[in-house]
Structures are given as structure tokens and as C-alpha cells.
Design a protein around this motif. Structure first.
Motif, PDB file in Angstrom:
ATOM      1  N   GLU A 160       0.998  -1.156  -0.117  1.00 37.67           N
ATOM      2  CA  GLU A 160      -0.134   0.029  -0.021  1.00 37.67           C
ATOM      3  C   GLU A 160       0.801   1.191   0.027  1.00 37.67           C
ATOM      4  O   GLU A 160       0.857   2.136  -0.679  1.00 37.67           O
ATOM      5  CB  GLU A 160      -0.879  -0.018   1.235  1.00 37.67           C
ATOM      6  CG  GLU A 160      -2.056   1.031   1.369  1.00 37.67           C
ATOM      7  CD  GLU A 160      -2.869   1.040   2.303  1.00 37.67           C
ATOM      8  OE1 GLU A 160      -4.091   1.136   2.293  1.00 37.67           O
ATOM      9  OE2 GLU A 160      -2.296   0.912   3.726  1.00 37.67           O
ATOM     10  N   ASP A 161       2.063   1.076   0.847  1.00 37.59           N
ATOM     11  CA  ASP A 161       2.813   2.292   0.966  1.00 37.59           C
ATOM     12  C   ASP A 161       3.631   2.428  -0.332  1.00 37.59           C
ATOM     13  O   ASP A 161       4.038   3.586  -0.841  1.00 37.59           O
ATOM     14  CB  ASP A 161       3.803   2.480   1.896  1.00 37.59           C
ATOM     15  CG  ASP A 161       3.293   2.183   3.220  1.00 37.59           C
ATOM     16  OD1 ASP A 161       1.919   2.699   3.552  1.00 37.59           O
ATOM     17  OD2 ASP A 161       3.654   1.775   4.388  1.00 37.59           O
ATOM     18  N   THR A 162       4.162   1.341  -0.920  1.00 35.28           N
ATOM     19  CA  THR A 162       4.973   1.258  -2.240  1.00 35.28           C
ATOM     20  C   THR A 162       4.243   1.863  -3.331  1.00 35.28           C
ATOM     21  O   THR A 162       4.461   2.774  -4.245  1.00 35.28           O
ATOM     22  CB  THR A 162       5.161  -0.171  -2.674  1.00 35.28           C
ATOM     23  OG1 THR A 162       6.025  -0.645  -1.577  1.00 35.28           O
ATOM     24  CG2 THR A 162       5.812  -0.216  -3.819  1.00 35.28           C
ATOM     25  N   ASP A 163       2.816   1.565  -3.607  1.00 36.70           N
ATOM     26  CA  ASP A 163       1.811   2.309  -4.653  1.00 36.70           C
ATOM     27  C   ASP A 163       1.914   3.489  -4.491  1.00 36.70           C
ATOM     28  O   ASP A 163       1.914   4.373  -5.335  1.00 36.70           O
ATOM     29  CB  ASP A 163       0.428   1.581  -4.421  1.00 36.70           C
ATOM     30  CG  ASP A 163      -0.361   1.739  -5.569  1.00 36.70           C
ATOM     31  OD1 ASP A 163       0.426   2.039  -6.696  1.00 36.70           O
ATOM     32  OD2 ASP A 163      -1.598   1.771  -5.570  1.00 36.70           O
ATOM     33  N   ARG A 164       1.569   4.275  -3.192  1.00 33.54           N
ATOM     34  CA  ARG A 164       1.341   5.590  -2.730  1.00 33.54           C
ATOM     35  C   ARG A 164       2.551   6.285  -3.147  1.00 33.54           C
ATOM     36  O   ARG A 164       2.597   7.533  -3.690  1.00 33.54           O
ATOM     37  CB  ARG A 164       0.876   5.840  -1.407  1.00 33.54           C
ATOM     38  CG  ARG A 164       0.539   7.266  -1.144  1.00 33.54           C
ATOM     39  CD  ARG A 164       0.293   7.315   0.457  1.00 33.54           C
ATOM     40  NE  ARG A 164       1.668   7.089   0.937  1.00 33.54           N
ATOM     41  CZ  ARG A 164       1.750   6.347   2.100  1.00 33.54           C
ATOM     42  NH1 ARG A 164       0.424   5.604   2.474  1.00 33.54           N
ATOM     43  NH2 ARG A 164       2.789   5.910   2.936  1.00 33.54           N
ATOM     44  N   ASP A 165       3.725   5.860  -2.456  1.00 32.12           N
ATOM     45  CA  ASP A 165       4.925   6.639  -2.630  1.00 32.12           C
ATOM     46  C   ASP A 165       5.780   6.479  -3.778  1.00 32.12           C
ATOM     47  O   ASP A 165       6.537   7.382  -3.912  1.00 32.12           O
ATOM     48  CB  ASP A 165       5.762   6.168  -1.120  1.00 32.12           C
ATOM     49  CG  ASP A 165       5.284   6.423  -0.176  1.00 32.12           C
ATOM     50  OD1 ASP A 165       4.101   7.294   0.307  1.00 32.12           O
ATOM     51  OD2 ASP A 165       5.595   5.786   0.967  1.00 32.12           O
ATOM     52  N   TYR A 166       5.619   5.395  -4.581  1.00 32.34           N
ATOM     53  CA  TYR A 166       6.614   5.240  -5.717  1.00 32.34           C
ATOM     54  C   TYR A 166       5.891   5.043  -6.963  1.00 32.34           C
ATOM     55  O   TYR A 166       5.764   5.774  -8.003  1.00 32.34           O
ATOM     56  CB  TYR A 166       7.399   3.927  -5.475  1.00 32.34           C
ATOM     57  CG  TYR A 166       8.363   4.188  -4.288  1.00 32.34           C
ATOM     58  CD1 TYR A 166       9.579   4.907  -4.321  1.00 32.34           C
ATOM     59  CD2 TYR A 166       8.070   3.704  -3.088  1.00 32.34           C
ATOM     60  CE1 TYR A 166      10.225   4.859  -3.343  1.00 32.34           C
ATOM     61  CE2 TYR A 166       9.004   3.698  -1.891  1.00 32.34           C
ATOM     62  CZ  TYR A 166      10.145   4.406  -2.219  1.00 32.34           C
ATOM     63  OH  TYR A 166      10.912   4.535  -1.118  1.00 32.34           O
ATOM     64  N   LEU A 167       5.079   3.780  -7.149  1.00 28.49           N
ATOM     65  CA  LEU A 167       4.364   3.546  -8.348  1.00 28.49           C
ATOM     66  C   LEU A 167       3.445   4.533  -8.967  1.00 28.49           C
ATOM     67  O   LEU A 167       3.566   5.005 -10.075  1.00 28.49           O
ATOM     68  CB  LEU A 167       3.738   2.155  -8.237  1.00 28.49           C
ATOM     69  CG  LEU A 167       4.777   0.990  -8.035  1.00 28.49           C
ATOM     70  CD1 LEU A 167       3.620  -0.267  -7.726  1.00 28.49           C
ATOM     71  CD2 LEU A 167       5.504   0.745  -8.977  1.00 28.49           C
ATOM     72  N   LYS A 168       2.541   5.055  -7.915  1.00 22.94           N
ATOM     73  CA  LYS A 168       1.655   6.271  -8.474  1.00 22.94           C
ATOM     74  C   LYS A 168       2.588   7.535  -8.790  1.00 22.94           C
ATOM     75  O   LYS A 168       1.883   8.512  -9.558  1.00 22.94           O
ATOM     76  CB  LYS A 168       0.589   6.471  -7.512  1.00 22.94           C
ATOM     77  CG  LYS A 168      -0.382   5.434  -7.240  1.00 22.94           C
ATOM     78  CD  LYS A 168      -1.466   5.641  -6.469  1.00 22.94           C
ATOM     79  CE  LYS A 168      -2.468   4.566  -6.687  1.00 22.94           C
ATOM     80  NZ  LYS A 168      -3.408   4.692  -5.354  1.00 22.94           N
ATOM     81  N   GLN A 169       3.881   7.470  -8.616  1.00 26.97           N
ATOM     82  CA  GLN A 169       4.376   8.714  -8.795  1.00 26.97           C
ATOM     83  C   GLN A 169       5.452   8.253 -10.158  1.00 26.97           C
ATOM     84  O   GLN A 169       6.129   9.093 -10.294  1.00 26.97           O
ATOM     85  CB  GLN A 169       5.542   9.239  -7.464  1.00 26.97           C
ATOM     86  CG  GLN A 169       4.955   9.069  -6.214  1.00 26.97           C
ATOM     87  CD  GLN A 169       3.702  10.434  -6.144  1.00 26.97           C
ATOM     88  OE1 GLN A 169       3.910  11.386  -6.790  1.00 26.97           O
ATOM     89  NE2 GLN A 169       2.519  10.064  -5.659  1.00 26.97           N
ATOM     90  N   GLY A 170       5.428   7.340 -10.510  1.00 26.92           N
ATOM     91  CA  GLY A 170       6.008   6.912 -11.834  1.00 26.92           C
ATOM     92  C   GLY A 170       7.439   6.387 -11.547  1.00 26.92           C
ATOM     93  O   GLY A 170       8.290   6.427 -12.303  1.00 26.92           O
ATOM     94  N   GLN A 171       7.587   6.096 -10.018  1.00 23.09           N
ATOM     95  CA  GLN A 171       9.034   5.393  -9.768  1.00 23.09           C
ATOM     96  C   GLN A 171       9.130   4.069  -9.655  1.00 23.09           C
ATOM     97  O   GLN A 171       8.189   3.300  -8.837  1.00 23.09           O
ATOM     98  CB  GLN A 171       9.329   6.076  -8.512  1.00 23.09           C
ATOM     99  CG  GLN A 171      10.432   5.409  -7.684  1.00 23.09           C
ATOM    100  CD  GLN A 171      11.658   5.741  -8.293  1.00 23.09           C
ATOM    101  OE1 GLN A 171      12.008   6.930  -8.341  1.00 23.09           O
ATOM    102  NE2 GLN A 171      12.451   4.637  -8.746  1.00 23.09           N
ATOM    103  N   PRO A 172       9.940   3.400 -10.688  1.00 19.97           N
ATOM    104  CA  PRO A 172      10.016   1.854 -10.654  1.00 19.97           C
ATOM    105  C   PRO A 172      10.615   1.442  -9.043  1.00 19.97           C
ATOM    106  O   PRO A 172      11.225   2.304  -8.455  1.00 19.97           O
ATOM    107  CB  PRO A 172      11.085   1.773 -11.637  1.00 19.97           C
ATOM    108  CG  PRO A 172      11.223   2.910 -12.488  1.00 19.97           C
ATOM    109  CD  PRO A 172      10.846   4.140 -11.414  1.00 19.97           C
TER     110      PRO A 172
END
Length: 207
Positions: A70-82
Motif C-alpha cells: 500500500e505504501d509502495t503504491d502511494r509513495d513510488y508507483l503512482k509517482q512513476g518511480q520503478p
């Protein structure tokens, strides 16, 4: 690839997931989502009595991984960060189907699907396939006290379970890319050529 690369390194206990994931994370410059194992308060009890402590153990892992993703999605993936992880959330099902039975397994699966249906899933899996002797050697080398009592039969079943699970993931999502590493013959830690070949293949997959 339509979204930011999300790479998961997977394989049975002792395959070298975290080691390879750490190496690839440094190589690619991707943040690493590192599974926390030693902090699970039920591990020692589980390996001493699988039947008694399996549900508590699996629920702890599921809730912890849910929060991480959940944190990974919010902090990285939704920001375009692999990102790169040393596990795939589906491993919860692999282990639960081996340790839980009857109503406990059904309850667990219901909770699993409820929690994970909208979580991000890896679009690249690096699967380390290894035989029992290789797993036993690596487990002994890393020397985790709670792993001393792992039954060989349990590990053998996990090896087969992982093969089945990887095939199922590919069938369910044809767009997922799977790179299978032969953990018995490819030494990505001590053999620079082996590691460089793996890293090159991963880079090709995420282009």
C-alpha cells in the motif's frame, strides 16, 4: 510496459531472493521493498509446531506485506518511480495452502483476496529455481536459528508449489514477464559473469 516497472524476485526459502534483489536494486537504482522476516514473532513457534501456529504466522505476514505494498503504491508507483521487491504478494497463498487446512484456509483466502485485489502486482518476476541440496546449503550458510528445524519434505513441497504458482501467475496475466534463474548452476554472488547476464536480461525486460 504501460506503468512503472515493478520487479519482484521470488523463489523458495534459501534461494537467494534478498541477495539478488539487493544487487539488482543497486544496479538499477530502484528503491527496494525488503521483506521483514526475523521480526515475525511467530516464526520460532511455527517451525516447532506448524499446525498450531500457521494461521497466526500467515496473518502476520499478510498484514505486513499489505501495508508495505500500500505504501509502495502511494509513495513510488503512482509517482512513476520503478521499484524492486524481494517477494511477490502471491507467496502468501503458496505458503498458506501448504500450512493451513479446512476452514482456516478458506478464511485466510477470503481475507487475502479482500486485502490484495486492488494492490499493485509486479509486472516482472525474477524467479530463482533451486533444488533441495542448494536450498539446504544456503539456509545453513546464513544461519538463521529459527530455520534449523525446517523439514526437508516441507522444502521439497515448496519447490514444487513455486513452480506451479509461477505458471499460474503467467496464465492469469499474459503481460507479466518472468525470468527464470537456475539457482543450482548460476552463482550470481560469486560469479560476476552470471550476475551480469541476469542484470542484462532484467534490463531488457523493463525497457
Amino acid at each position: 510496459m504501460n506503468r512503472a516497472p515493478f520487479i519482484a524476485v521470488e523463489g523458495p526459502i534459501g534461494a537467494g531472493k534478498t541477495t539478488l534483489a539487493s544487487m539488482l536494486s543497486e544496479e538499477l537504482g530502484f528503491p527496494m521493498i525488503n521483506e521483514i522476516v526475523e521480526d515475525n514473532p511467530y516464526l520460532d513457534k511455527f517451525y516447532d509446531n506448524i499446525e498450531e501456529w500457521s494461521f497466526q504466522l500467515e496473518m502476520f505476514f499478510l498484514c505486513h506485506r499489505y501495508k508495505q505494498l500500500e505504501d509502495t503504491d502511494r509513495d513510488y508507483l503512482k509517482q512513476g518511480q520503478p521499484v524492486l521487491s524481494d517477494y511477490h504478494i502471491y507467496k502468501n497463498v503458496i505458503f498458506a495452502e501448504r500450512t493451513l487446512h479446512g476452514q482456516k484456509l478458506e478464511k485466510y483466502k477470503q481475507i487475502y483476496h479482500l486485502l490484495t485485489h486492488d494492490l499493485p502486482k509486479p509486472n516482472v518476476i525474477v524467479y530463482i529455481k533451486a533444488s533441495l541440496p542448494t536450498l539446504l546449503q544456503r539456509i545453513e550458510k546464513r544461519g538463521r536459528p529459527f530455520e534449523k528445524n525446517i523439514e526437508h519434505q516441507y522444502l521439497e513441497r515448496l519447490i514444487a508449489d513455486y513452480d506451479t504458482a509461477i505458471r499460474q501467475l503467467q496464465e492469469e496475466d499474459p503481460d507479466i514477464s518472468v525470468l527464470t534463474i537456475d539457482g543450482d548452476t548460476e552463482d550470481f554472488v560469486l560469479n560476476k559473469t552470471d550476475y551480469e547476464r541476469i542484470a542484462r536480461q532484467v534490463k531488457e525486460l523493463i525497457k
